[in-house]
Enzyme design. Structure first.
Site, PDB file in Angstrom:
ATOM      1  N   ARG A   1       5.670  29.424  15.110  1.00 20.06           N
ATOM      2  CA  ARG A   1       4.307  29.044  14.726  1.00 20.06           C
ATOM      3  C   ARG A   1       4.277  27.761  13.901  1.00 20.06           C
ATOM      4  O   ARG A   1       3.317  27.002  13.982  1.00 20.06           O
ATOM      5  CB  ARG A   1       3.655  30.181  13.945  1.00 20.06           C
ATOM      6  CG  ARG A   1       3.292  31.313  14.870  1.00 20.06           C
ATOM      7  CD  ARG A   1       2.495  32.361  14.174  1.00 20.06           C
ATOM      8  NE  ARG A   1       1.874  33.225  15.163  1.00 20.06           N
ATOM      9  CZ  ARG A   1       1.385  34.426  14.901  1.00 20.06           C
ATOM     10  NH1 ARG A   1       1.424  34.892  13.669  1.00 20.06           N
ATOM     11  NH2 ARG A   1       0.837  35.140  15.844  1.00 20.06           N
TER      12      ARG A   1
ATOM     13  N   GLY B   1       0.795  39.269  21.709  1.00 21.86           N
ATOM     14  CA  GLY B   1       2.010  39.282  20.899  1.00 21.86           C
ATOM     15  C   GLY B   1       3.211  39.856  21.631  1.00 21.86           C
ATOM     16  O   GLY B   1       4.273  39.226  21.715  1.00 21.86           O
TER      17      GLY B   1
ATOM     18  N   LYS C   1      -2.955  50.423  25.822  1.00 24.44           N
ATOM     19  CA  LYS C   1      -4.234  51.127  25.942  1.00 24.44           C
ATOM     20  C   LYS C   1      -5.322  50.397  26.711  1.00 24.44           C
ATOM     21  O   LYS C   1      -5.483  49.192  26.585  1.00 24.44           O
ATOM     22  CB  LYS C   1      -4.773  51.395  24.530  1.00 24.44           C
ATOM     23  CG  LYS C   1      -3.904  52.339  23.739  1.00 24.44           C
ATOM     24  CD  LYS C   1      -4.730  52.927  22.635  1.00 24.44           C
ATOM     25  CE  LYS C   1      -3.913  53.178  21.387  1.00 24.44           C
ATOM     26  NZ  LYS C   1      -4.657  52.771  20.196  1.00 24.44           N
TER      27      LYS C   1
ATOM     28  N   GLY D   1      -4.616  38.106  19.273  1.00 23.83           N
ATOM     29  CA  GLY D   1      -6.017  38.543  19.220  1.00 23.83           C
ATOM     30  C   GLY D   1      -6.972  37.464  19.695  1.00 23.83           C
ATOM     31  O   GLY D   1      -7.955  37.745  20.385  1.00 23.83           O
TER      32      GLY D   1
HETATM   33  P1  ADP Z   1       0.205  42.543  23.831  1.00 24.88           P
HETATM   34  O1  ADP Z   1       0.709  42.509  22.403  1.00 24.88           O
HETATM   35  O2  ADP Z   1       1.000  41.647  24.724  1.00 24.88           O
HETATM   36  O3  ADP Z   1      -1.269  42.306  23.920  1.00 24.88           O
HETATM   37  P2  ADP Z   1      -0.072  45.406  23.765  1.00 24.88           P
HETATM   38  O4  ADP Z   1       0.068  45.382  22.277  1.00 24.88           O
HETATM   39  O5  ADP Z   1      -1.380  45.724  24.335  1.00 24.88           O
HETATM   40  O6  ADP Z   1       0.470  44.026  24.388  1.00 24.88           O
HETATM   41  O7  ADP Z   1       0.936  46.463  24.382  1.00 24.88           O
HETATM   42  C1  ADP Z   1       2.308  46.428  24.132  1.00 24.88           C
HETATM   43  C2  ADP Z   1       2.835  47.801  23.891  1.00 24.88           C
HETATM   44  O8  ADP Z   1       2.515  48.672  24.979  1.00 24.88           O
HETATM   45  C3  ADP Z   1       4.324  47.817  23.779  1.00 24.88           C
HETATM   46  O9  ADP Z   1       4.683  48.246  22.484  1.00 24.88           O
HETATM   47  C4  ADP Z   1       4.775  48.803  24.839  1.00 24.88           C
HETATM   48  O10 ADP Z   1       5.836  49.641  24.408  1.00 24.88           O
HETATM   49  C5  ADP Z   1       3.533  49.616  25.075  1.00 24.88           C
HETATM   50  N1  ADP Z   1       3.548  50.261  26.398  1.00 24.88           N
HETATM   51  C6  ADP Z   1       3.685  49.672  27.585  1.00 24.88           C
HETATM   52  N2  ADP Z   1       3.727  50.592  28.579  1.00 24.88           N
HETATM   53  C7  ADP Z   1       3.608  51.791  27.998  1.00 24.88           C
HETATM   54  C8  ADP Z   1       3.585  53.142  28.491  1.00 24.88           C
HETATM   55  N3  ADP Z   1       3.702  53.413  29.783  1.00 24.88           N
HETATM   56  N4  ADP Z   1       3.456  54.150  27.582  1.00 24.88           N
HETATM   57  C9  ADP Z   1       3.354  53.852  26.260  1.00 24.88           C
HETATM   58  N5  ADP Z   1       3.368  52.628  25.742  1.00 24.88           N
HETATM   59  C10 ADP Z   1       3.493  51.593  26.592  1.00 24.88           C
HETATM   60 MG    MG Z   2       0.615  43.977  20.793  1.00 26.57          MG
END
Ligand code: ADP
Ligand code: MG
Length: 393
Positions: free
Chosen positions: A36, A350, A197, A373
């Site tokens: 960063r 992230g 989610k 975010g």
């Molecule tokens: P980003 O930070 O890229 O926006 P998210 O925070 O939405 O992504 O999601 C990342 C998390 O989702 C990771 O910690 C990963 O372990 C979890 N994840 C991915 N697939 C599954 C799954 N099938 N069941 C539970 N957790 C999951």
């Molecule tokens: Mg995340």
């Protein structure tokens, strides 16, 4: 971009207050990852070349409006000085007499870093008086903190009211790349959404359904879609209260002619743990008490083909629990496919960014967004207050 940028301002010998995002991880009192900080160097170096007096302001961590010694910016100042090969003066406060004195002493071509802005309760409250105190330190304001552009705080929004306010080069690049992809994408345009989610990303799903040709769903959120289609997902992470949202998204995709891709096979595990027993099953064979932890190899192949056949791909959210090696294969296959795309590839979020960096394909992609975010909010089609607050061209 329809906002003023730093290059539109006359900054020579001026006091320039620059909001940067130096919210970096610290370990043993040192900066553990300087990504960063490096992302802000183009703007800082430009200002120094223009003989500006550069006053940097950032937050670090969540001190909740109080002074927390472990969140002081001294290690950040040290790292920045190393990267700039230049002295960086750091104050122990963000506003007040000490800071005014330091600003008075600041010469053209010098850099000052103010103490963690979130030590002040006025920052997150977007307190007008605090914003005015920040503004009083400078002649012009530049926002280069894309990572906090979705927050209306004193140093991102409040201060912009009192000074000529422009975007820094990082913010400009983020807005241009993400904006171009959403407004004028080369097609086929595929979005890849994963992560834990549906609830975190339903806004993104709904907005992207208006724009993309294909939408790939993976990760934990795919479970909710599959359950909504009537499959039994065993002990997988499923948001029971989001089944209707998933159904609505599926109907919307059909109505708009968007190709919606869902997993056809899954990696399931007894436990979400490194040493757990695991196997690959078709989506209609998830065993009772097992959890879906990754997309299966057949799904990964179909998804990779969709990606490599696209001219624009935006990816947010890993395909599985990629932190655990045996469950990272789906995410790895897609990262590889992204690297092969002949066109624009963008990754935001992230964990997604951490995944493509871990997999060594980051430098083969068009753009890695520095804002988790903020990039999500942009993909939702919502305005970012930190950008809105800047002056129109
Ligand atoms: P980003 O930070 O890229 O926006 P998210 O925070 O939405 O992504 O999601 C990342 C998390 O989702 C990771 O910690 C990963 O372990 C979890 N994840 C991915 N697939 C599954 C799954 N099938 N069941 C539970 N957790 C999951
Ligand atoms: Mg995340």
């Amino acid at each position: 971009m329809n906002k003023l940028t730093v290059k539109d301002l006359d900054v020579s010998e001026k006091r320039v207050l620059v909001r940067v995002d130096f919210n970096v991880p610290l370990e043993d009192g040192k900066v553990a990852d300087d990504t960063r900080i490096r992302a802000a160097l183009p703007t800082i170096n430009y200002l120094l070349e223009q003989s500006a007096r550069v006053i940097l302001v950032t937050h670090l961590g969540r001190p909740k409006g109080q002074v927390k010694d472990e969140l002081r910016l001294d290690p950040v100042a040290q790292k920045l000085a190393d990267l700039l090969k230049k002295e960086v003066v750091k104050t122990d406060t963000t506003v007040g007499e000490e800071v005014q004195q330091a600003v008075e002493n600041l010469q053209p071509g010098q850099v000052l870093l103010l103490e963690n802005v979130r030590f002040n309760p006025g920052e997150k409250a977007n307190d007008e008086e605090f914003a005015r105190q920040l503004a009083a330190l400078a002649d012009v304001y530049v926002n280069d903190a894309f990572g906090t552009a979705h927050r209306a705080h004193a140093s991102t929004v409040g201060v912009a009211k009192f000074l000529p306010a422009a975007a820094g080069m990082l913010v400009e690049k983020e807005i241009q790349t993400l904006g171009e992809a959403l407004q004028n994408p080369e097609r086929p345009f595929t979005a890849v959404l994963g992560g834990a989610k549906v609830s975190d990303k339903i806004g993104v799903i709904n907005n992207l359904l208006e724009i993309v040709d294909a939408l790939i769903i993976g990760g934990g959120m795919a479970n909710t879609f599959l359950e909504a289609k009537g499959y039994d997902m065993g002990a997988s992470l499923v948001e029971k209260d989001k089944l209707d949202l998933a159904k609505e998204a599926m109907s919307a995709a059909e109505a708009k002619g968007v190709k919606l891709l869902l997993p056809r096979d899954l990696v399931v595990a007894r436990e979400v743990a490194e040493n757990s027993e695991y196997k690959t099953v078709p989506v209609d064979r998830v065993p009772e008490n097992w959890k879906a932890v990754d997309i299966g190899p057949e799904t990964a192949k179909t998804y990779a083909e969709q990606i490599t056949a696209s001219k624009t791909v935006v990816w947010n959210g890993p395909m599985g629990v990629f932190e655990i090696e045996p469950f990272a294969k789906g995410t790895e296959a897609l990262a590889q496919a992204m690297a092969e795309v002949e066109g624009t590839t963008i990754v935001g979020g992230g964990d997604s960014v951490a995944a493509v960096e871990k997999m060594g394909v980051a430098d083969k992609l068009t753009h890695i967004s520095t804002g988790g975010g903020a990039s999500l909010q942009f993909l939702e089609g919502k305005p970012l207050p930190g950008i809105e607050a800047l002056r129109d061209k």
